[in-house]
Design a protein around this motif. Structure first.
Motif, PDB file in Angstrom:
ATOM      1  N   ASN A 138      -5.960  13.210  -2.718  1.00  0.00           N
ATOM      2  CA  ASN A 138      -7.220  13.139  -3.465  1.00  0.00           C
ATOM      3  C   ASN A 138      -7.911  11.782  -3.286  1.00  0.00           C
ATOM      4  O   ASN A 138      -8.209  11.385  -2.181  1.00  0.00           O
ATOM      5  N   HIS A 139      -8.138  11.044  -4.399  1.00  0.00           N
ATOM      6  CA  HIS A 139      -8.883   9.786  -4.298  1.00  0.00           C
ATOM      7  C   HIS A 139      -8.096   8.692  -3.584  1.00  0.00           C
ATOM      8  O   HIS A 139      -8.682   7.675  -3.189  1.00  0.00           O
ATOM      9  N   LEU A 140      -6.788   8.896  -3.388  1.00  0.00           N
ATOM     10  CA  LEU A 140      -5.983   7.877  -2.706  1.00  0.00           C
ATOM     11  C   LEU A 140      -6.183   7.896  -1.193  1.00  0.00           C
ATOM     12  O   LEU A 140      -5.499   7.170  -0.470  1.00  0.00           O
ATOM     13  N   GLY A 153       7.313  23.716  -9.073  1.00  0.00           N
ATOM     14  CA  GLY A 153       7.386  24.913  -8.245  1.00  0.00           C
ATOM     15  C   GLY A 153       6.309  25.086  -7.207  1.00  0.00           C
ATOM     16  O   GLY A 153       6.547  25.665  -6.143  1.00  0.00           O
ATOM     17  N   ASP A 154       5.078  24.601  -7.505  1.00  0.00           N
ATOM     18  CA  ASP A 154       3.959  24.886  -6.613  1.00  0.00           C
ATOM     19  C   ASP A 154       3.407  23.669  -5.883  1.00  0.00           C
ATOM     20  O   ASP A 154       2.960  23.788  -4.736  1.00  0.00           O
ATOM     21  N   TYR A 155       3.416  22.514  -6.513  1.00  0.00           N
ATOM     22  CA  TYR A 155       2.720  21.368  -5.934  1.00  0.00           C
ATOM     23  C   TYR A 155       3.331  20.941  -4.608  1.00  0.00           C
ATOM     24  O   TYR A 155       2.613  20.563  -3.674  1.00  0.00           O
ATOM     25  N   PHE A 156       4.643  20.984  -4.489  1.00  0.00           N
ATOM     26  CA  PHE A 156       5.306  20.528  -3.267  1.00  0.00           C
ATOM     27  C   PHE A 156       5.581  21.679  -2.295  1.00  0.00           C
ATOM     28  O   PHE A 156       6.525  21.635  -1.513  1.00  0.00           O
ATOM     29  N   ARG A 157       4.733  22.678  -2.313  1.00  0.00           N
ATOM     30  CA  ARG A 157       4.916  23.830  -1.423  1.00  0.00           C
ATOM     31  C   ARG A 157       4.454  23.539   0.003  1.00  0.00           C
ATOM     32  O   ARG A 157       4.721  24.321   0.906  1.00  0.00           O
ATOM     33  N   PHE A 158       3.693  22.443   0.211  1.00  0.00           N
ATOM     34  CA  PHE A 158       3.110  22.135   1.515  1.00  0.00           C
ATOM     35  C   PHE A 158       2.314  23.339   2.036  1.00  0.00           C
ATOM     36  O   PHE A 158       2.499  23.813   3.141  1.00  0.00           O
ATOM     37  N   GLY A 159       1.436  23.782   1.151  1.00  0.00           N
ATOM     38  CA  GLY A 159       0.560  24.904   1.474  1.00  0.00           C
ATOM     39  C   GLY A 159      -0.675  24.840   0.600  1.00  0.00           C
ATOM     40  O   GLY A 159      -1.109  23.756   0.206  1.00  0.00           O
ATOM     41  N   LEU A 192       0.800  -1.230   0.000  1.00  0.00           N
ATOM     42  CA  LEU A 192       0.000   0.000   0.000  1.00  0.00           C
ATOM     43  C   LEU A 192       0.829   1.273   0.000  1.00  0.00           C
ATOM     44  O   LEU A 192       0.470   2.246  -0.682  1.00  0.00           O
ATOM     45  N   LEU A 193       1.925   1.314   0.747  1.00  0.00           N
ATOM     46  CA  LEU A 193       2.646   2.573   0.915  1.00  0.00           C
ATOM     47  C   LEU A 193       3.423   3.019  -0.329  1.00  0.00           C
ATOM     48  O   LEU A 193       3.372   4.208  -0.676  1.00  0.00           O
ATOM     49  N   PRO A 194       4.159   2.143  -1.025  1.00  0.00           N
ATOM     50  CA  PRO A 194       4.824   2.621  -2.255  1.00  0.00           C
ATOM     51  C   PRO A 194       3.861   3.187  -3.295  1.00  0.00           C
ATOM     52  O   PRO A 194       4.108   4.283  -3.827  1.00  0.00           O
ATOM     53  N   PRO A 195       2.729   2.512  -3.614  1.00  0.00           N
ATOM     54  CA  PRO A 195       1.782   3.138  -4.549  1.00  0.00           C
ATOM     55  C   PRO A 195       1.208   4.454  -4.031  1.00  0.00           C
ATOM     56  O   PRO A 195       0.956   5.371  -4.818  1.00  0.00           O
ATOM     57  N   LEU A 196       0.998   4.549  -2.713  1.00  0.00           N
ATOM     58  CA  LEU A 196       0.480   5.799  -2.155  1.00  0.00           C
ATOM     59  C   LEU A 196       1.461   6.941  -2.364  1.00  0.00           C
ATOM     60  O   LEU A 196       1.077   8.037  -2.816  1.00  0.00           O
ATOM     61  N   LEU A 197       2.733   6.714  -2.051  1.00  0.00           N
ATOM     62  CA  LEU A 197       3.737   7.774  -2.194  1.00  0.00           C
ATOM     63  C   LEU A 197       3.942   8.149  -3.656  1.00  0.00           C
ATOM     64  O   LEU A 197       4.020   9.339  -3.998  1.00  0.00           O
ATOM     65  N   VAL A 198       4.030   7.139  -4.532  1.00  0.00           N
ATOM     66  CA  VAL A 198       4.159   7.425  -5.967  1.00  0.00           C
ATOM     67  C   VAL A 198       2.915   8.135  -6.477  1.00  0.00           C
ATOM     68  O   VAL A 198       2.986   9.067  -7.282  1.00  0.00           O
ATOM     69  N   GLY A 199       1.755   7.711  -5.984  1.00  0.00           N
ATOM     70  CA  GLY A 199       0.519   8.352  -6.416  1.00  0.00           C
ATOM     71  C   GLY A 199       0.453   9.811  -6.027  1.00  0.00           C
ATOM     72  O   GLY A 199       0.076  10.671  -6.834  1.00  0.00           O
ATOM     73  N   MET A 200       0.830  10.128  -4.784  1.00  0.00           N
ATOM     74  CA  MET A 200       0.804  11.519  -4.336  1.00  0.00           C
ATOM     75  C   MET A 200       1.815  12.377  -5.080  1.00  0.00           C
ATOM     76  O   MET A 200       1.579  13.571  -5.315  1.00  0.00           O
ATOM     77  N   ALA A 201       2.950  11.785  -5.456  1.00  0.00           N
ATOM     78  CA  ALA A 201       4.003  12.564  -6.113  1.00  0.00           C
ATOM     79  C   ALA A 201       3.824  12.669  -7.619  1.00  0.00           C
ATOM     80  O   ALA A 201       4.214  13.682  -8.218  1.00  0.00           O
ATOM     81  N   VAL A 202       3.220  11.655  -8.252  1.00  0.00           N
ATOM     82  CA  VAL A 202       3.193  11.605  -9.715  1.00  0.00           C
ATOM     83  C   VAL A 202       1.784  11.516 -10.284  1.00  0.00           C
ATOM     84  O   VAL A 202       1.458  12.214 -11.255  1.00  0.00           O
ATOM     85  N   ILE A 203       0.927  10.672  -9.702  1.00  0.00           N
ATOM     86  CA  ILE A 203      -0.385  10.413 -10.296  1.00  0.00           C
ATOM     87  C   ILE A 203      -1.389  11.505  -9.959  1.00  0.00           C
ATOM     88  O   ILE A 203      -2.149  11.959 -10.828  1.00  0.00           O
ATOM     89  N   PRO A 233      -0.889  14.859  -8.904  1.00  0.00           N
ATOM     90  CA  PRO A 233      -0.679  16.273  -9.274  1.00  0.00           C
ATOM     91  C   PRO A 233      -1.416  16.747 -10.518  1.00  0.00           C
ATOM     92  O   PRO A 233      -1.916  17.886 -10.519  1.00  0.00           O
ATOM     93  N   PRO A 234      -1.552  15.946 -11.598  1.00  0.00           N
ATOM     94  CA  PRO A 234      -2.331  16.454 -12.741  1.00  0.00           C
ATOM     95  C   PRO A 234      -3.769  16.804 -12.391  1.00  0.00           C
ATOM     96  O   PRO A 234      -4.344  17.731 -12.977  1.00  0.00           O
ATOM     97  N   GLN A 235      -4.366  16.089 -11.437  1.00  0.00           N
ATOM     98  CA  GLN A 235      -5.731  16.415 -11.032  1.00  0.00           C
ATOM     99  C   GLN A 235      -5.787  17.816 -10.418  1.00  0.00           C
ATOM    100  O   GLN A 235      -6.685  18.615 -10.722  1.00  0.00           O
ATOM    101  N   THR A 236      -4.831  18.098  -9.544  1.00  0.00           N
ATOM    102  CA  THR A 236      -4.804  19.408  -8.893  1.00  0.00           C
ATOM    103  C   THR A 236      -4.564  20.509  -9.909  1.00  0.00           C
ATOM    104  O   THR A 236      -5.191  21.582  -9.844  1.00  0.00           O
ATOM    105  N   TRP A 237      -3.674  20.280 -10.864  1.00  0.00           N
ATOM    106  CA  TRP A 237      -3.379  21.288 -11.883  1.00  0.00           C
ATOM    107  C   TRP A 237      -4.605  21.583 -12.747  1.00  0.00           C
ATOM    108  O   TRP A 237      -4.922  22.751 -13.020  1.00  0.00           O
TER     109      TRP A 237
END
Length: 376
Positions: free
Chosen positions: A140-142, A123-129, A87-98, A100-104
């Motif tokens: 998101n859905h994860l 520049g913006d996605y990993f701002r932790f804000g 569960l954890l590797p897909p979660l981390l990869v999902g938050m970092a790669v899968i 972000p396009p939804q948020t954009w």
């Protein structure tokens, strides 16, 4: 433990309905990461065929599967290690790669964000804000994966402290016979209709208490059912009654939405309580009916079962990103809703299958999309 093919088919169907539901989210007036140019209020009616129970069912079948995984692991510690590695590797990869396009897409189509995707991601996605109230980074859905891992930790600790079978006899006695349908139905009615009628899920792990009161017991219930032939037989015996009650609840909600589209209900006690009662009674009656049907009619293998069962997690990881990206791309064309839905459905199925088919043949990619390591 002997494999229950009916629960496999139920899990496959539940994730398939989830994909259709998220495509439907593009068209209803409810908030979502991308919205069609012309939302349709009537789409709320078919959405409520699954809205009250779809997520709770996922946790029930996940709890059932966890009992099988625990039996294979042999100990609570090995089970938790196995769950974490899946569960954890897909979660981390999902938050970092899968994800972000939804948020954009949400920022560019609904909040006036002007930067391209690469500047946004770097520049913006990993701002932790936040930007315009949108939290980044996010899951998101994860959120389902996060909750499933937390519940697995709770389960592992409980089994380590009490033993995996210590409460099984109590479970069998408590939920056998008519109680299989009635007692959980009463619980969900009290929780959703009486005690917390105005509180919806937030998907914020630390501020989602009512959701945890719904999903953690469902997960533990599935865990108990996996070693309870008595309760499974009760589901099979009462599936007709549960199905009838579920259909009547949905028909009630559909009637209310025909009379008052988009939840413009009058604030009268009769209407408000009718909606609450129907929605939260449907939660368990639909689940009970589906488990009963799976036990009685679906407990047999099929040619595609193993493949589809393996593909559900990769499909889940990527499906919403495909929906949001394609939905955002379609906006300038202002297509009719039927054409837009068909394109979204075909693109989502094709994209999900492409990820799964590529991932299952590439050794290093398998654990990143939730597949087991392939033995050498």
């Amino acid at each position: 433990m002997e494999r229950h093919y009916g629960m496999d088919w139920l899990r496959i169907g539940a994730f398939g309905l989830l994909i259709l539901y998220h495509i439907g989210m593009v068209f209803v007036p409810w908030p979502f990461h991308v919205k069609t140019a012309h939302p349709l209020a009537w789409v709320e009616i078919p959405m409520f065929a699954t809205n009250p129970w779809r997520l709770t069912l996922l946790f029930v079948v996940s709890g059932y599967a966890s009992r099988t995984l625990l039996a294979k692991a042999g100990s609570a510690g090995s089970f938790l290690l196995s769950r974490s590695s899946r569960l954890l590797p897909p979660l981390l990869v999902g938050m970092a790669v899968i994800v972000p396009p939804q948020t954009w897409v949400e920022l560019t189509t609904q909040h006036g964000y002007r930067h391209g995707y690469l500047p946004f991601w770097l520049g913006d996605y990993f701002r932790f804000g936040t930007i315009d109230g949108i939290i980044m980074p996010t899951w998101n859905h994860l959120w389902f994966v996060v909750y499933l891992w937390i519940y697995s930790v709770v389960l592992a600790c409980t089994c380590a402290a009490l033993g995996r079978h210590s409460l099984q006899g109590w479970f069998d006695r408590a939920f056998a016979g008519w109680r299989t349908v009635v007692l959980p139905a009463i619980y969900f009615l009290l929780l959703g209709a009486v005690l917390f009628p105005q509180i919806e899920d937030t998907h914020d792990l630390f501020h989602d208490g009512v959701a945890h009161l719904r999903y953690l017991p469902a997960f533990l219930f599935g865990f108990g059912v996996a070693r309870s032939p008595l309760v499974l037989a009760s589901f099979a015996r009462h599936w007709r009654v549960a199905s009838t009650a579920s259909v009547l609840c949905f028909a009630t909600i559909a009637t209310l939405l025909v009379l008052w589209p988009d939840f413009t209900f009058p604030e009268t006690p009769v209407v408000v309580w009718t909606y609450r009662f129907a929605r939260h009674l449907e939660t368990w009656t639909a689940i009970a009916a589906l488990i009963g049907i799976a036990e009685r009619f679906w407990n047999r293998d099929g040619r595609w079962r193993a493949t589809l069962a393996e593909a559900t997690f990769p499909f889940y990881l990527i499906h919403q990103t495909i929906i949001v990206l394609v939905g955002g791309w379609l906006l300038p064309f202002v297509l009719g809703p039927g054409t837009e839905f068909a394109i979204l459905l075909l693109a989502t199925v094709a994209g999900c299958w492409a990820l799964y088919d590529a991932g299952r043949h590439v050794g290093w990619l398998r654990p990143l999309i939730g597949l087991k390591h392939r033995p050498r």
